[in-house]
Design a protein around this motif. Structure first.
Motif, short mmCIF file in Angstrom:
data_model
loop_
_atom_site.label_atom_id
_atom_site.label_comp_id
_atom_site.label_asym_id
_atom_site.label_seq_id
_atom_site.Cartn_x
_atom_site.Cartn_y
_atom_site.Cartn_z
N MET A 93 0.82 -1.18 0.00
CA MET A 93 0.00 0.00 0.00
C MET A 93 0.87 1.26 0.00
SD MET A 93 -3.03 1.25 2.57
CE MET A 93 -1.99 1.76 3.90
N LEU A 94 1.91 1.26 0.80
CA LEU A 94 2.78 2.44 0.84
C LEU A 94 3.51 2.64 -0.49
CD1 LEU A 94 4.29 2.28 4.43
CD2 LEU A 94 2.56 3.82 3.55
N ILE A 95 3.82 1.53 -1.16
CA ILE A 95 4.45 1.64 -2.48
C ILE A 95 3.49 2.31 -3.46
CG2 ILE A 95 5.35 0.34 -4.44
CD1 ILE A 95 6.32 -1.75 -2.36
N PHE A 96 2.23 1.86 -3.45
CA PHE A 96 1.23 2.47 -4.34
C PHE A 96 1.06 3.95 -4.02
CE2 PHE A 96 -3.24 3.86 -4.62
CZ PHE A 96 -3.30 4.01 -6.00
N LEU A 97 0.90 4.27 -2.74
CA LEU A 97 0.69 5.67 -2.37
C LEU A 97 1.87 6.54 -2.76
CD1 LEU A 97 -1.02 5.30 1.11
CD2 LEU A 97 -2.06 6.07 -1.02
N SER A 98 3.07 6.02 -2.57
CA SER A 98 4.26 6.79 -2.94
C SER A 98 4.33 7.02 -4.45
CB SER A 98 5.53 6.06 -2.49
OG SER A 98 5.52 5.91 -1.09
N MET A 99 4.06 5.97 -5.22
CA MET A 99 4.09 6.10 -6.68
C MET A 99 2.97 7.02 -7.18
SD MET A 99 4.99 2.18 -7.65
CE MET A 99 5.17 2.41 -9.41
N ALA A 100 1.78 6.86 -6.63
CA ALA A 100 0.65 7.69 -7.04
C ALA A 100 0.89 9.15 -6.66
CB ALA A 100 -0.64 7.17 -6.41
N VAL A 159 -2.95 2.22 -11.31
CA VAL A 159 -4.18 1.99 -10.56
C VAL A 159 -4.64 0.55 -10.74
CG1 VAL A 159 -6.62 2.60 -10.40
CG2 VAL A 159 -4.91 4.39 -10.58
N GLY A 160 -4.65 0.06 -11.99
CA GLY A 160 -5.12 -1.29 -12.27
C GLY A 160 -4.31 -2.36 -11.56
N VAL A 161 -2.99 -2.23 -11.63
CA VAL A 161 -2.11 -3.22 -11.00
C VAL A 161 -2.34 -3.25 -9.49
CG1 VAL A 161 0.30 -3.73 -10.45
CG2 VAL A 161 -0.37 -3.21 -12.80
N PHE A 162 -2.37 -2.09 -8.87
CA PHE A 162 -2.52 -2.06 -7.42
C PHE A 162 -3.95 -2.35 -6.97
CE2 PHE A 162 1.66 -0.16 -7.64
CZ PHE A 162 2.27 -0.77 -6.56
N LEU A 163 -4.93 -2.12 -7.81
CA LEU A 163 -6.29 -2.52 -7.49
C LEU A 163 -6.38 -4.04 -7.40
CD1 LEU A 163 -9.16 -1.27 -7.09
CD2 LEU A 163 -9.54 -1.73 -9.50
N VAL A 164 -5.77 -4.72 -8.37
CA VAL A 164 -5.74 -6.19 -8.35
C VAL A 164 -4.94 -6.69 -7.15
CG1 VAL A 164 -4.88 -8.21 -9.60
CG2 VAL A 164 -6.10 -6.42 -10.83
N VAL A 206 -7.62 -1.26 2.15
CA VAL A 206 -7.94 -1.03 3.56
C VAL A 206 -9.39 -1.30 3.94
CG1 VAL A 206 -6.08 0.64 3.80
CG2 VAL A 206 -8.36 1.44 3.18
N GLY A 207 -10.29 -1.40 2.99
CA GLY A 207 -11.68 -1.69 3.32
C GLY A 207 -12.50 -0.44 3.58
N PRO A 208 -13.80 -0.64 3.83
CA PRO A 208 -14.73 0.49 3.91
C PRO A 208 -14.54 1.39 5.13
CG PRO A 208 -15.87 -1.55 4.39
CD PRO A 208 -14.49 -1.92 3.94
N ASP A 209 -14.27 0.82 6.29
CA ASP A 209 -14.14 1.64 7.50
C ASP A 209 -12.94 2.57 7.43
OD1 ASP A 209 -16.34 0.28 8.47
OD2 ASP A 209 -15.13 -1.15 9.61
N THR A 210 -11.83 2.01 7.03
CA THR A 210 -10.59 2.78 7.00
C THR A 210 -10.60 3.83 5.89
OG1 THR A 210 -9.44 0.86 7.88
CG2 THR A 210 -8.09 2.59 6.93
N ILE A 211 -11.23 3.52 4.77
CA ILE A 211 -11.25 4.48 3.68
C ILE A 211 -12.09 5.70 4.06
CG2 ILE A 211 -13.21 3.67 2.30
CD1 ILE A 211 -9.82 4.78 0.99
#
Length: 154
Positions: free
Chosen positions: A1-8, A23-28, A81-86
């Motif tokens: 997750m931190l890798i995705f956030l850093s890249m995004a 987005v597609g790769v990290f969504l999967v 992270v799911g619905p609560d955390t988002i």
């Protein structure tokens, strides 16, 4: 997750866009991680995280406050992270944005805040001069990182 956030975050600030392949790769990956750890319940959590993350941004998108980049960012983050955390991350991101604006205005009184697709701080003496712009995805990514680190620490 931190890798995705850093890249995004890097792509959003540098190029003013978040690439669909990223987005597609990290969504999967988010779905696979959730299913791997929690089975069907993990899939439901990831799906609801994506759905709630996207729904949270629909009204701001139609008001012109956020771009599709922000929707893609928060929806992909929801798969991890799911619905609560988002939901908590979105609220925290809004709080960080408001805190940033307040602090900046406190020190620089001659500035106008314009919130449209990104945060623009405009010089009041010369309206043509934009002091700087920050994509809203920046605040969403920072809030997710802060929330995740607080969750791990406490």
């Amino acid at each position: 997750m931190l890798i995705f956030l850093s890249m995004a975050l890097y792509c959003n600030v540098k190029f003013k866009k978040i690439y669909n392949i990223l987005v597609g790769v990290f969504l999967v990956i988010g779905f696979l991680v959730n299913v791997g750890f929690n089975g069907n319940q993990g899939f439901n959590s990831a799906f609801l995280g994506v759905l709630i993350g996207a729904i949270l941004m629909v009204v701001p998108y139609f008001l012109g406050w956020v771009s599709l980049n922000d929707i893609k960012l928060i929806a992909t983050l929801g798969s991890f992270v799911g619905p609560d955390t988002i939901l908590t991350s979105a609220i925290l991101g809004t709080g960080i944005l408001l805190l940033f604006i307040s602090i900046y205005i406190l020190f620089r009184r001659k500035v106008k805040v314009k919130l449209s697709l990104n945060l623009k701080l405009i010089d009041l003496e010369n309206e043509e001069k934009v002091r700087f712009q920050i994509p809203l995805g920046f605040f969403l990514a920072i809030s997710a990182m802060v929330y995740w680190l607080l969750y791990i620490l406490f």
